[in-house]
Design a protein around this motif. Sequence first.
Motif, PDB file in Angstrom:
ATOM      1  N   ALA A   1     -13.486  11.367   2.821  1.00 41.00           N
ATOM      2  CA  ALA A   1     -12.646  11.920   3.833  1.00 41.00           C
ATOM      3  C   ALA A   1     -13.163  13.400   4.143  1.00 41.00           C
ATOM      4  CB  ALA A   1     -11.045  12.139   3.430  1.00 41.00           C
TER       5      ALA A   1
ATOM      6  N   ALA B   1      -1.139   9.815   2.898  1.00 44.23           N
ATOM      7  CA  ALA B   1      -2.192   9.201   3.731  1.00 44.23           C
ATOM      8  C   ALA B   1      -2.998   8.389   2.603  1.00 44.23           C
ATOM      9  CB  ALA B   1      -3.202  10.224   4.279  1.00 44.23           C
ATOM     10  N   ILE B   2      -3.325   9.041   1.502  1.00 49.83           N
ATOM     11  CA  ILE B   2      -4.138   8.062   0.687  1.00 49.83           C
ATOM     12  C   ILE B   2      -3.512   7.238  -0.230  1.00 49.83           C
ATOM     13  CG2 ILE B   2      -5.146   8.385  -2.076  1.00 49.83           C
ATOM     14  CD1 ILE B   2      -6.877   9.717   0.492  1.00 49.83           C
TER      15      ILE B   2
ATOM     16  N   HIS C   1     -11.794   8.217  -2.368  1.00 51.68           N
ATOM     17  CA  HIS C   1     -11.192   8.341  -1.090  1.00 51.68           C
ATOM     18  C   HIS C   1     -11.317   9.791  -0.501  1.00 51.68           C
ATOM     19  CE1 HIS C   1      -9.714   4.220   0.104  1.00 51.68           C
ATOM     20  NE2 HIS C   1      -9.442   4.289  -1.305  1.00 51.68           N
TER      21      HIS C   1
ATOM     22  N   ARG D   1      -1.340   4.939   1.474  1.00 46.00           N
ATOM     23  CA  ARG D   1      -1.536   4.324   2.610  1.00 46.00           C
ATOM     24  C   ARG D   1      -2.722   3.291   2.443  1.00 46.00           C
ATOM     25  NH1 ARG D   1       1.274   7.819   5.548  1.00 46.00           N
ATOM     26  NH2 ARG D   1      -0.702   8.666   6.750  1.00 46.00           N
ATOM     27  N   ARG D   2      -4.033   4.075   2.378  1.00 44.37           N
ATOM     28  CA  ARG D   2      -5.221   3.493   2.054  1.00 44.37           C
ATOM     29  C   ARG D   2      -5.298   2.454   0.925  1.00 44.37           C
ATOM     30  NH1 ARG D   2      -8.999   8.842   3.811  1.00 44.37           N
ATOM     31  NH2 ARG D   2      -7.685   9.255   5.682  1.00 44.37           N
ATOM     32  N   LEU D   3      -4.419   3.053   0.053  1.00 46.41           N
ATOM     33  CA  LEU D   3      -4.596   2.166  -1.204  1.00 46.41           C
ATOM     34  C   LEU D   3      -3.327   1.128  -1.533  1.00 46.41           C
ATOM     35  CD1 LEU D   3      -4.891   5.010  -3.928  1.00 46.41           C
ATOM     36  CD2 LEU D   3      -6.563   3.357  -3.369  1.00 46.41           C
TER      37      LEU D   3
END
Length: 353
Positions: free
Chosen positions: A258, A267-268, A254, A270-272
């Motif tokens: 980015a 932020a990472i 990720h 949330r993506r996971l």
Amino acid sequence: MTSQTHQARKSAGSPSTVAIGFVSGILSGVSRAGLVPETLLEHAEIATHLLHDRTARIPVARYAALYRLINERLDDEGFALFSRPLHRGSFEFLCRAAISATTLEEALERIARFLHVVLDDLDVEVEKSGRAAVIVISEEQALPVGPAGRVFAYEWLLRMIHGLAAWLVAHPLPLDEVSFPYPPPLHAADYELVFAPRYTFDAPRLEARFPAGWLALPVRRDEAALRVFLADAPASITTLYRRDRALALRVREHLRAALPEQPALPAIARRLFLSPRTLHRRLEDEGTSFRAIKDSLRRDLAIDWLTKTARPLSRIGADLGFADAAAFYRAFTGWTGSGPREYRKRFGRTATT
């Protein structure tokens, strides 16, 4: 006993490149066995001059190729580091001695007994200390190699025992702390990803600690699984970087996607689909941190772009998300011990900045 503090800016290792110190170590015994180190390096596609640069790193695939090549040429799975060879097949019989154990504790005891039979130089024991279990490796007699070979012998034996144990129970077994019986080697910064988030040096013996409760984990592998495992072992579990890093690798992917943006941990997370606290804790369980992953990614990309492309230094810094050239220079010097311009001059193409 000296202590090593872990900070990401001190060149933590990564699963994609290997510090040259590990290469020097694996070659330490080959000359006494009649092989020429330079010939082995050539066949593994590793430049010989890199051995003389303490900051150099090589792709992990090239290190794995060298590992297998030495095993094959020597008929010694111990790389001629010990007073008698571990002929090819030793690792298979070690696995067969352990696979019928009921629990991890019984498997480790069998591993220790097997190694006592085949190794004269190092002795392995498993001890309990309160809530911790400890894999202990001590020196029974002086190893027939120099300091670099002695360091690698301890590194390799612990990786083999630890990797086999994790495979047997089909569960990650991140170590809490390891004490090593030698001064800090030049590649000590990589120990965070190879062994544990905490480590010390100049100890009387090697001690690798993990929760004692794990000793009760059941051995889950069978003969069918062993046949598959042996097709690529022992190199598959002892080529340095641990395999219990699935989440760390996803975080790295990720962050790579980015770039040049530098997303923060929330932020990472949330993506996971994780909370920041859960991501932080699970990375700790894997023996790493968000900052260490970010720094190792940027370092490896910087080295790759410096040595394989003519991309200007200013663009490399910008593409990696650094605010300015000075910030990139400081970071790269911290990672490798030399500035990016000097590193490119020695190992890559010349570019205009």
